[in-house]
Design an enzyme around this catalytic site. Structure first.
Site, PDB file in Angstrom:
ATOM      1  N   GLY A 158     -40.447 -51.318  -4.564  1.00 31.10           N
ATOM      2  CA  GLY A 158     -41.207 -51.783  -5.711  1.00 31.10           C
ATOM      3  C   GLY A 158     -40.381 -51.959  -6.963  1.00 31.10           C
ATOM      4  O   GLY A 158     -40.594 -52.899  -7.729  1.00 31.10           O
ATOM      5  N   TYR A 159     -39.434 -51.056  -7.198  1.00 31.73           N
ATOM      6  CA  TYR A 159     -38.617 -51.171  -8.395  1.00 31.73           C
ATOM      7  C   TYR A 159     -37.767 -52.435  -8.349  1.00 31.73           C
ATOM      8  O   TYR A 159     -37.753 -53.224  -9.306  1.00 31.73           O
ATOM      9  CB  TYR A 159     -37.726 -49.938  -8.546  1.00 31.73           C
ATOM     10  CG  TYR A 159     -36.808 -50.015  -9.751  1.00 31.73           C
ATOM     11  CD1 TYR A 159     -37.325 -50.068 -11.035  1.00 31.73           C
ATOM     12  CD2 TYR A 159     -35.424 -50.038  -9.600  1.00 31.73           C
ATOM     13  CE1 TYR A 159     -36.502 -50.152 -12.148  1.00 31.73           C
ATOM     14  CE2 TYR A 159     -34.581 -50.120 -10.698  1.00 31.73           C
ATOM     15  CZ  TYR A 159     -35.123 -50.174 -11.977  1.00 31.73           C
ATOM     16  OH  TYR A 159     -34.299 -50.265 -13.068  1.00 31.73           O
TER      17      TYR A 159
END
Length: 351
Positions: A158-159
């Site tokens: 996600g990052y």
């Protein structure tokens, strides 16, 4: 704090080098990078307005020499804080390396869209978006990459995904009177570290830390002073629409560097080692369980963490050297000595 003049910083040269922003709007002002940027940029003669969310952070930002502006990255009134500013430095981000979350996407993606749109509406002429080398992470080694390396089709987590989208959003605002430039550091470290170093120390003290395949692979790093210097040079003469890597120069063995960081805090480095293939399998399985359970089940490791700490990640800063005249002004030895001596103040990060 290390004085960059004593550390051998090269003077900024060239026609654009004399540009010193009069008033800078800084997001993430209460965070690790933001706090150090305030000190650095105010020393160059610029006034800094720092976006903060809490009274505690506002007082801290004020004590560092900036003007605090209470607000939220996603709020429409962020434009009010940009009144009279000629530059935006967007340092705010959700850096969590756990499973993807809607909160992280809102902060990194919609937050970037909101502040860039506000900057354009407020008449800001130059914006620096602080990104990360993690936009290149997919779980495989990243070896001597330069800025032309394409982003992976399947980001590690996600990052990485949200920061890649944020980059694209930021660059989409380049033009029509607003120059947007992206800066990508790797493994930011040094004095006043309230992010990576505390996490490493906690993991080592708990006995949970182990080297992956011995930890002998290489990594690039970016001392906080070198990052601030790089951003100063980008502000002065970076080319609109471009991306620049900023690091400490030559890479270092991951195990050697992290062991050095731990030693500055009086914490012995671990001796345990685990196979890379096993940890990658655990990371993939953990991510799958998290996805299927909608976040209710968390594995011991995410692919995002694996991609940033278990394989080689080295960057080529030739572009910054050539176009900006950038060179690291603090060596790793100097940075480690500073940490060892404890010559930095206690800071409270923005919650």
């Amino acid at each position: 704090m290390i004085d960059i003049r004593e550390a051998g910083a090269a003077p900024v040269t060239g026609a654009r080098a004399q540009f010193v922003p009069k008033r800078i709007f800084l997001t993430g002002a209460g965070g690790y990078v933001g706090r150090n940027l305030i000190t650095h940029l105010t020393a160059t003669g610029s006034e800094v307005v720092g976006l903060v969310r809490s009274h505690t952070s506002a007082e801290l930002v004020r004590s560092l020499g900036a003007v605090p502006f209470r607000g939220d990255l996603l709020a429409s009134q962020v434009i009010d804080g940009m009144e009279g500013c000629d530059v935006l430095v967007h340092a705010a981000a959700d850096t969590d390396h756990g499973p993807p979350s809607p909160e992280q996407r809102r902060t990194n993606e919609e937050g970037t869209r909101n502040v860039l749109a506000a900057a354009r509406a407020a008449g800001v002429t130059r914006a620096i978006h602080i990104s990360s080398e993690s936009v290149l992470a997919d779980g495989r080694a990243v070896v001597n990459a330069d800025e032309s390396r394409p982003l992976p089709r399947r980001p590690a987590g996600g990052y990485s995904r949200s920061k890649a989208v944020a980059e694209a959003i930021a660059l989409s605002y380049n033009g029509a009177g607003l120059e947007v430039i992206v800066v990508r550091p790797r493994f930011v470290w040094g004095r006043d570290d309230t992010t990576a170093l505390p996490q490493l120390v906690a993991a080592a003290r708990s006995g949970r830390m182990a080297w992956i395949s011995g930890g002998t692979y290489l990594t690039s790093t970016t001392h906080i002073t070198n990052l601030c210097r790089g951003i100063e040079l980008v502000l002065a003469q970076g080319r609109a629409g471009e991306v620049y890597f900023i690091t400490d120069g030559e890479p270092i063995e991951f195990r050697r560097f992290v062991s050095g960081l731990l030693e500055t805090q009086g914490v012995p480095a671990p001796q345990k080692s685990v196979p890379r293939a096993l940890m990658r399998a655990l990371a993939i399985t953990g991510d799958l369980l998290g996805t299927l359970s909608r976040g209710r089940i968390a594995g011991p490791l995410t692919l995002q963490v694996f991609a940033t700490s278990a394989v080689e990640v080295t960057l080529d800063i030739g572009k910054a050297r050539t176009e900006l005249g950038y060179q690291p002004v603090v060596s790793r030895e100097q940075g480690l000595a500073e940490l060892r001596a404890g010559r930095w103040g206690s800071r409270t990060p923005d919650p």
